[in-house]
Design a protein around this motif. Structure first.
Motif, mmCIF file in Angstrom:
data_model
loop_
_atom_site.group_PDB
_atom_site.id
_atom_site.type_symbol
_atom_site.label_atom_id
_atom_site.label_comp_id
_atom_site.label_asym_id
_atom_site.label_seq_id
_atom_site.Cartn_x
_atom_site.Cartn_y
_atom_site.Cartn_z
ATOM 1 N N LEU A 60 -78.372 -61.449 32.289
ATOM 2 C CA LEU A 60 -79.449 -60.175 32.628
ATOM 3 C C LEU A 60 -80.794 -60.809 32.207
ATOM 4 N N PHE A 61 -80.840 -61.518 31.045
ATOM 5 C CA PHE A 61 -82.007 -61.910 30.471
ATOM 6 C C PHE A 61 -82.516 -63.058 31.171
ATOM 7 N N ARG A 62 -81.492 -63.988 31.508
ATOM 8 C CA ARG A 62 -81.910 -65.377 31.964
ATOM 9 C C ARG A 62 -82.490 -65.139 33.504
ATOM 10 N N PHE A 63 -81.564 -64.521 34.433
ATOM 11 C CA PHE A 63 -81.963 -64.338 35.738
ATOM 12 C C PHE A 63 -82.955 -63.198 36.063
ATOM 13 N N PHE A 64 -82.848 -62.229 35.283
ATOM 14 C CA PHE A 64 -83.674 -61.001 35.612
ATOM 15 C C PHE A 64 -85.074 -60.815 34.743
ATOM 16 N N THR A 65 -85.737 -61.689 34.323
ATOM 17 C CA THR A 65 -86.853 -61.507 33.587
ATOM 18 C C THR A 65 -87.913 -62.234 34.475
ATOM 19 N N LEU A 66 -88.921 -61.346 34.741
ATOM 20 C CA LEU A 66 -90.119 -61.946 35.673
ATOM 21 C C LEU A 66 -91.168 -62.510 34.938
ATOM 22 N N THR A 67 -91.644 -63.421 35.626
ATOM 23 C CA THR A 67 -92.987 -64.089 35.212
ATOM 24 C C THR A 67 -94.190 -63.337 35.556
ATOM 25 N N PRO A 68 -95.346 -63.521 34.850
ATOM 26 C CA PRO A 68 -96.641 -62.839 35.437
ATOM 27 C C PRO A 68 -96.676 -63.305 36.975
ATOM 28 N N ALA A 69 -96.388 -64.429 37.287
ATOM 29 C CA ALA A 69 -96.504 -64.649 38.880
ATOM 30 C C ALA A 69 -95.819 -63.907 39.481
ATOM 31 N N ASP A 70 -94.393 -63.599 39.184
ATOM 32 C CA ASP A 70 -93.503 -62.938 39.980
ATOM 33 C C ASP A 70 -94.226 -61.279 39.905
ATOM 34 N N GLY B 214 -86.620 -53.790 45.373
ATOM 35 C CA GLY B 214 -85.629 -54.285 46.270
ATOM 36 C C GLY B 214 -85.840 -55.797 46.744
ATOM 37 N N LEU B 215 -87.213 -56.109 46.414
ATOM 38 C CA LEU B 215 -87.560 -57.649 46.733
ATOM 39 C C LEU B 215 -87.198 -58.428 45.309
ATOM 40 N N SER B 216 -87.552 -57.700 44.270
ATOM 41 C CA SER B 216 -87.143 -58.459 42.967
ATOM 42 C C SER B 216 -85.931 -58.617 42.635
ATOM 43 N N VAL B 217 -84.993 -57.676 43.049
ATOM 44 C CA VAL B 217 -83.376 -57.607 42.941
ATOM 45 C C VAL B 217 -83.045 -58.834 43.901
ATOM 46 N N ALA B 218 -83.405 -58.942 45.065
ATOM 47 C CA ALA B 218 -83.078 -59.895 46.023
ATOM 48 C C ALA B 218 -83.354 -61.532 45.166
ATOM 49 N N LEU B 219 -84.607 -61.378 44.903
ATOM 50 C CA LEU B 219 -85.251 -62.697 44.693
ATOM 51 C C LEU B 219 -84.649 -63.329 43.332
ATOM 52 N N CYS B 220 -84.318 -62.304 42.389
ATOM 53 C CA CYS B 220 -83.699 -62.569 41.208
ATOM 54 C C CYS B 220 -82.136 -62.903 41.396
ATOM 55 N N THR B 221 -81.635 -62.353 42.328
ATOM 56 C CA THR B 221 -80.359 -62.545 42.357
ATOM 57 C C THR B 221 -79.903 -63.812 42.961
ATOM 58 N N LEU B 222 -80.628 -64.224 43.767
ATOM 59 C CA LEU B 222 -80.579 -65.636 44.433
ATOM 60 C C LEU B 222 -80.083 -66.876 43.444
ATOM 61 N N PRO B 223 -81.017 -66.959 42.423
ATOM 62 C CA PRO B 223 -80.528 -68.014 41.750
ATOM 63 C C PRO B 223 -79.513 -67.821 40.643
ATOM 64 N N TRP B 224 -79.103 -66.488 40.411
ATOM 65 C CA TRP B 224 -77.981 -66.165 39.795
ATOM 66 C C TRP B 224 -76.781 -66.351 40.408
ATOM 67 N N LEU B 225 -76.715 -65.919 41.705
ATOM 68 C CA LEU B 225 -75.289 -65.988 42.615
ATOM 69 C C LEU B 225 -75.228 -67.059 43.453
ATOM 70 N N GLY B 226 -76.337 -67.615 43.735
ATOM 71 C CA GLY B 226 -76.579 -68.442 45.013
ATOM 72 C C GLY B 226 -76.879 -67.884 46.429
ATOM 73 N N PHE B 227 -76.747 -66.417 46.294
ATOM 74 C CA PHE B 227 -76.885 -65.768 47.486
ATOM 75 C C PHE B 227 -76.913 -64.415 47.326
ATOM 76 N N VAL B 228 -77.703 -63.493 48.062
ATOM 77 C CA VAL B 228 -77.844 -62.326 48.079
ATOM 78 C C VAL B 228 -76.957 -61.175 48.707
#
Length: 124
Positions: A32-42, A59-73
């Motif tokens: 949760l903390f590794r993949f779902f922490t947004l940067t100021p640019a995010d 919705g966009l933030s969930v999708a874009l943060c999920t991609l590196p976590w699972l490799g897909f949305v």
């Protein structure tokens, strides 16, 4: 599609694998903390000043943060774990109680093209 043989794979995943690809798995606190922490640019990218409402931002933030976590949305982005939604909403300063349920589910289906059925289109 394999252009020389004309073979097209129609069943890549088993039925059980397809079910798991449509849903979110359990998430650990570390993930949760590794993949779902947004940067100021995010946060600037998801900003409402770009014409995005609260639903779009989340919705966009969930999708874009999920991609590196699972490799897909997963297909059901709206079914993200509540802890993920709460964490992202807090960072984006979005009130989750104000977000409406989607009126119609969005699905992805292949559409014909000059080169076969490769591109994907989004349909409500």
């Amino acid at each position: 599609m394999c252009w020389r043989s004309g073979f097209v794979a129609t069943q890549v995943f088993a039925a059980e694998e397809l079910v798991s690809l449509r849903e979110f798995p359990e998430i650990s606190r570390e993930e949760l903390f590794r993949f779902f922490t947004l940067t100021p640019a995010d946060i600037a990218f998801f900003a409402p000043g770009r014409g995005r409402g609260p639903e779009d931002q989340l919705g966009l933030s969930v999708a874009l943060c999920t991609l590196p976590w699972l490799g897909f949305v997963p297909n059901k982005v709206a079914a993200a774990p509540p802890v993920v939604v709460a964490r992202l909403a807090d960072q984006l300063k979005v009130d989750v109680s104000q977000i409406k349920e989607p009126s119609a589910p969005v699905t992805w289906k292949p559409r014909p093209s000059r080169h076969g059925v490769c591109p994907w289109s989004r349909t409500p």
